[in-house]
Design a protein around this motif. Sequence first.
Motif, PDB file in Angstrom:
ATOM      1  N   PHE A  24       0.853  -1.290   0.135  1.00  0.00           N
ATOM      2  CA  PHE A  24       0.051   0.065  -0.051  1.00  0.00           C
ATOM      3  C   PHE A  24       0.834   1.181  -0.096  1.00  0.00           C
ATOM      4  O   PHE A  24       0.352   2.377  -0.523  1.00  0.00           O
TER       5      PHE A  24
ATOM      6  N   ILE B 224     -16.173   3.173   2.477  1.00  0.00           N
ATOM      7  CA  ILE B 224     -15.684   3.690   1.038  1.00  0.00           C
ATOM      8  C   ILE B 224     -16.700   3.093   0.131  1.00  0.00           C
ATOM      9  O   ILE B 224     -16.891   1.830   0.035  1.00  0.00           O
TER      10      ILE B 224
ATOM     11  N   CYS C 190     -15.494  -2.522   4.362  1.00  0.00           N
ATOM     12  CA  CYS C 190     -14.735  -1.508   4.861  1.00  0.00           C
ATOM     13  C   CYS C 190     -15.015  -0.496   6.064  1.00  0.00           C
ATOM     14  O   CYS C 190     -16.062  -0.375   6.321  1.00  0.00           O
ATOM     15  N   PRO C 191     -14.237  -0.262   7.085  1.00  0.00           N
ATOM     16  CA  PRO C 191     -14.600   0.244   8.260  1.00  0.00           C
ATOM     17  C   PRO C 191     -14.895   1.734   7.977  1.00  0.00           C
ATOM     18  O   PRO C 191     -15.667   2.155   8.755  1.00  0.00           O
ATOM     19  N   LYS C 192     -14.427   2.338   7.004  1.00  0.00           N
ATOM     20  CA  LYS C 192     -15.004   3.551   6.780  1.00  0.00           C
ATOM     21  C   LYS C 192     -16.041   3.859   5.630  1.00  0.00           C
ATOM     22  O   LYS C 192     -16.293   5.115   5.054  1.00  0.00           O
TER      23      LYS C 192
ATOM     24  N   LEU D 195     -10.343  -0.741  -4.260  1.00  0.00           N
ATOM     25  CA  LEU D 195     -11.100  -0.059  -3.479  1.00  0.00           C
ATOM     26  C   LEU D 195     -10.269   1.202  -2.789  1.00  0.00           C
ATOM     27  O   LEU D 195     -10.444   2.302  -2.784  1.00  0.00           O
ATOM     28  N   PHE D 196      -9.092   0.548  -2.045  1.00  0.00           N
ATOM     29  CA  PHE D 196      -7.997   1.364  -1.707  1.00  0.00           C
ATOM     30  C   PHE D 196      -7.359   2.287  -2.801  1.00  0.00           C
ATOM     31  O   PHE D 196      -7.606   3.644  -2.431  1.00  0.00           O
TER      32      PHE D 196
ATOM     33  N   CYS E 250     -10.231   7.011   3.983  1.00  0.00           N
ATOM     34  CA  CYS E 250      -9.918   5.530   3.942  1.00  0.00           C
ATOM     35  C   CYS E 250      -8.340   5.583   4.735  1.00  0.00           C
ATOM     36  O   CYS E 250      -7.734   6.326   4.659  1.00  0.00           O
ATOM     37  N   ILE E 251      -8.170   4.615   5.667  1.00  0.00           N
ATOM     38  CA  ILE E 251      -7.403   4.483   6.835  1.00  0.00           C
ATOM     39  C   ILE E 251      -6.217   3.389   6.162  1.00  0.00           C
ATOM     40  O   ILE E 251      -5.357   3.042   7.008  1.00  0.00           O
ATOM     41  N   GLY E 252      -6.224   2.939   4.953  1.00  0.00           N
ATOM     42  CA  GLY E 252      -5.335   1.881   4.471  1.00  0.00           C
ATOM     43  C   GLY E 252      -5.384   0.713   5.215  1.00  0.00           C
ATOM     44  O   GLY E 252      -4.417   0.039   5.411  1.00  0.00           O
ATOM     45  N   CYS E 253      -6.434   0.188   5.687  1.00  0.00           N
ATOM     46  CA  CYS E 253      -6.431  -1.179   6.815  1.00  0.00           C
ATOM     47  C   CYS E 253      -6.126  -2.426   5.935  1.00  0.00           C
ATOM     48  O   CYS E 253      -5.658  -3.322   6.492  1.00  0.00           O
ATOM     49  N   GLY E 254      -6.386  -2.339   4.704  1.00  0.00           N
ATOM     50  CA  GLY E 254      -6.240  -3.304   3.785  1.00  0.00           C
ATOM     51  C   GLY E 254      -7.666  -4.382   4.145  1.00  0.00           C
ATOM     52  O   GLY E 254      -7.502  -5.643   3.548  1.00  0.00           O
ATOM     53  N   ALA E 255      -8.780  -4.099   4.690  1.00  0.00           N
ATOM     54  CA  ALA E 255      -9.738  -4.839   4.918  1.00  0.00           C
ATOM     55  C   ALA E 255     -10.415  -5.512   3.398  1.00  0.00           C
ATOM     56  O   ALA E 255     -10.834  -6.250   3.082  1.00  0.00           O
ATOM     57  N   CYS E 256     -10.460  -4.114   2.424  1.00  0.00           N
ATOM     58  CA  CYS E 256     -10.905  -4.558   1.243  1.00  0.00           C
ATOM     59  C   CYS E 256     -10.299  -5.602   0.629  1.00  0.00           C
ATOM     60  O   CYS E 256     -10.946  -6.321  -0.059  1.00  0.00           O
TER      61      CYS E 256
HETATM   62  S1  SF4 Z   1     -11.235  -1.302   3.730  1.00  0.00           S
HETATM   63 FE1  SF4 Z   1     -11.847   0.973   3.414  1.00  0.00          FE
HETATM   64  S2  SF4 Z   1     -10.477   2.072   4.736  1.00  0.00           S
HETATM   65 FE2  SF4 Z   1      -9.684  -0.141   4.625  1.00  0.00          FE
HETATM   66  S3  SF4 Z   1      -7.835   0.381   2.961  1.00  0.00           S
HETATM   67 FE3  SF4 Z   1      -9.967  -0.449   2.045  1.00  0.00          FE
HETATM   68  S4  SF4 Z   1     -10.947   1.420   1.312  1.00  0.00           S
HETATM   69 FE4  SF4 Z   1      -9.248   2.019   2.858  1.00  0.00          FE
END
Ligand code: SF4
Lengths: 249, 222
Positions: free
Chosen positions: A120, A229, A225-227, A177-178, A160-166
Amino acid sequence: MNLTLKIWRQKGSNVKGKLVAYNVADISEHMSFLEMMDVLNEQLVNSGEEPVAFDHDCREGICGSCSMYINGRAHGPDGGITTCQLHMRTFKDGDTIIVEPWRAKAFPVVKDLVVDRSAFDRIQQAGGYISVNTSGNTQDANAIPIPKLNADLAMDAATCIGCGACVAACKNASASLFVAAKVSQYALLPQGQVEANDRVINMVDQMDAEGFGSCTNTGACSAECPKDISLENIARMNREYMRAKAVTK
Amino acid sequence: MANSTFTTIGRKVLMALSGFFLMFFLLQHLTINMLSVISPDMFNSVSHFFGYNPVIQFALQPVLIFAVVFHFIMGFYLELKNNKAREVKYAANSASENSSWISRNMVYSGLVILAFLALHFADFWIPEMEYKYVAAEAQDATRYHHELVEKFQSPVKVGLYALSFVFLALHLLHGFQSAFQTVGFNNKYTPLLKKLGNIYGVAIPALFILIAVYHYLNPLTH
Ligand code: SF4
Ligand code: HEM
Ligand code: FES
């Protein structure tokens, strides 16, 4: 409550890992999932075992580091949250909880539940910025008129917090999505226009080079996504990409 | 980067464009099939026109074949590549909590369609090519309707056709809206478009099935 945890244990990136079962007792329903993990780790340390390695930092849903795939869902069963925001009241006494690291070729496991998300960072470095002159004559951002709707959409993308859940939730381990959020947050603002074409092309190229899959529009990313997006960002990224391809040599 | 049209997004856009073309083709094919129920004479003359018009035969038909072949080869290729993007699978994965079954199984609905296409080619296209170019039979503008009806006299075949169209419906229920999203269309009309996609995805395969069943139930009397 008492729980059985099945946690992925892996000593290092090149060794084989496996799920290991642990029991934890007297877990309060008010604890966060990470606090429950702390209880387990204390227990492991006291009995002379190696504690479970997991990433965490802010513990309030803003740093994006607490990656855990819990019972088959990124960040566990609730929507719109990170693991640190997941409360133990979501579970029942006697539950068995399976905890795994994010699974993606581009996110290799470092140890136990910790994965390397520097892919990322490299995508961001490929174009997720604007070049501004910081020698003292920088224009005040507030002096640049921006339509309210665009400002709102850009702000949404920027959450987006760059968590990688997507990536973790996507059947293709796609980072769309990121990358789309990062492309969108600039594409919607006047400051982002100068480098718009290079940005989207370079970021997509980097995304591919890292070995993420391609988007098949299942929507799993946005759902996990926790946010929250939105998939609109992926459509915007694709538009940006096609335009950039059409006009650059 | 040298050949970066063929990035993930580039490939997906080509996938969507071939999908659009195939969806347009389905609509056109269905329209002609409906004539076979409404008016056998009209069906015969339109079929004859399509069968011998050089533009359709030598320009549009190759484009169609190319689009089909391109679409499924690219579909398989992307599926393989996407599988490689996750080498170690999850021990527990609740995918149904965040996405629909049909969206996750496009390659399987596509495979059924592909198997159907093989049957369909053997049924219609190969005999047609044989008739026109191998045996070089004389043009007969009245043969199409009875040839069609005769092909639908086997309950097994009608059943296979119907089953295939159920999978086509599954494919389209995700594919229609997915193609628009891929080419960057996602705005205030998207909810409407998704409804339209659901209508298209159900109605088109359902009408194909109904036409096959109609011919099965109404054999030629002469
Ligand atoms: S899950 Fe959402 S917040 Fe996390 S990296 Fe993906 S787009 Fe960003
Ligand atoms: C008449 C036949 C077909 C039609 C009308 C059709 C239509 C579509 C459409 C519209 C899409 C969405 C494109 C996108 O979002 O990018 C799609 C995707 C796809 N199709 Fe097909 N298709 C057909 C046949 C096939 C066949 C034979 C296969 C063989 C494997 C196949 C495999 C796929 C795959 C794997 C995808 C990608 C999934 C996705 O991106 O959502 N399709 N198809
Ligand atoms: S620890 Fe920072 S988001 Fe969970």
